[in-house]
Design an enzyme around this catalytic site. Sequence first.
Site, PDB file in Angstrom:
ATOM      1  N   CYS A   1      37.573  64.921  94.258  1.00 47.21           N
ATOM      2  CA  CYS A   1      36.029  64.539  94.369  1.00 47.21           C
ATOM      3  C   CYS A   1      35.977  64.289  95.725  1.00 47.21           C
ATOM      4  CB  CYS A   1      35.702  63.161  93.664  1.00 47.21           C
ATOM      5  SG  CYS A   1      33.978  63.295  93.547  1.00 47.21           S
TER       6      CYS A   1
ATOM      7  N   GLU B   1      41.529  62.512  86.662  1.00 51.67           N
ATOM      8  CA  GLU B   1      42.225  61.280  86.162  1.00 51.67           C
ATOM      9  C   GLU B   1      41.619  60.306  84.808  1.00 51.67           C
ATOM     10  OE1 GLU B   1      39.169  59.780  88.979  1.00 51.67           O
ATOM     11  OE2 GLU B   1      40.534  61.596  88.846  1.00 51.67           O
TER      12      GLU B   1
ATOM     13  N   HIS C   1      37.004  64.600  88.189  1.00 52.13           N
ATOM     14  CA  HIS C   1      37.798  63.505  88.249  1.00 52.13           C
ATOM     15  C   HIS C   1      38.942  63.729  87.216  1.00 52.13           C
ATOM     16  CE1 HIS C   1      36.416  60.663  90.926  1.00 52.13           C
ATOM     17  NE2 HIS C   1      34.904  61.358  90.571  1.00 52.13           N
TER      18      HIS C   1
END
Length: 225
Positions: free
Chosen positions: A113, A209, A207
């Site tokens: 990002c 994660e 994202h």
Amino acid sequence: MTQPLIGVSTYLEQASWGVWRLPAALLPAGYPRLVQSAGGIAAMLPPDEPGRAAATVARLDGLVVAGGPDVEPVRYGAEPGPRTGPPARERDAWELALIRAALDGGTPLLGICRGMQLLNVALGGTLVQHLDGHVEAVGVFGRHPVTPVAGTLYASLVPEESSVPTYHHQSVDLLGDGLVVSAHAHDGTVEAVELPDPAWVLGVQWHPEMADDTRVMAGLVRAAS
């Protein structure tokens, strides 16, 4: 095989925990968990003197530049727009120095990002300061499909269209020197950029994660091994 050491850049914020309210080096737990799930060892890299970036990166096997606040527009020769957030100058300076050290030293690099946006800025690119209609609600992640570009590094990791967790506010505008687009959204938003071989340099707009798909991070960890 020795697990590669993957440095992850962090926030520097005022935070509260227990009875404490103090300045803290912060990193959402999804980042180290994703590194660990992909087979690496995660090391936090809070903002430091930019002159120490090269020595720091030299001790790493791979680097992740994490998400976070808006890149200060002066970094790409622009004035801040009405929806651009306050600057995080320490992070900007530190992470740009980390990126340049990784590029100079051939250290595998993944930008997530903000990290992708900083990679683009480090290579002379510019950013769109606000994407209308891309944030479902403040502080809430959405999802949308991302389409890989055939023949790219990203496509070799994730060859099919996939739904990814997103919180899109800014994006790539003018592409940085040497970068190629390796994924896009249905509306044409640039979703991944990379440098061609022999470098392992990839930036993703979303994202990873926040999801269970480890393929992008596993690619970094393999390159760092």
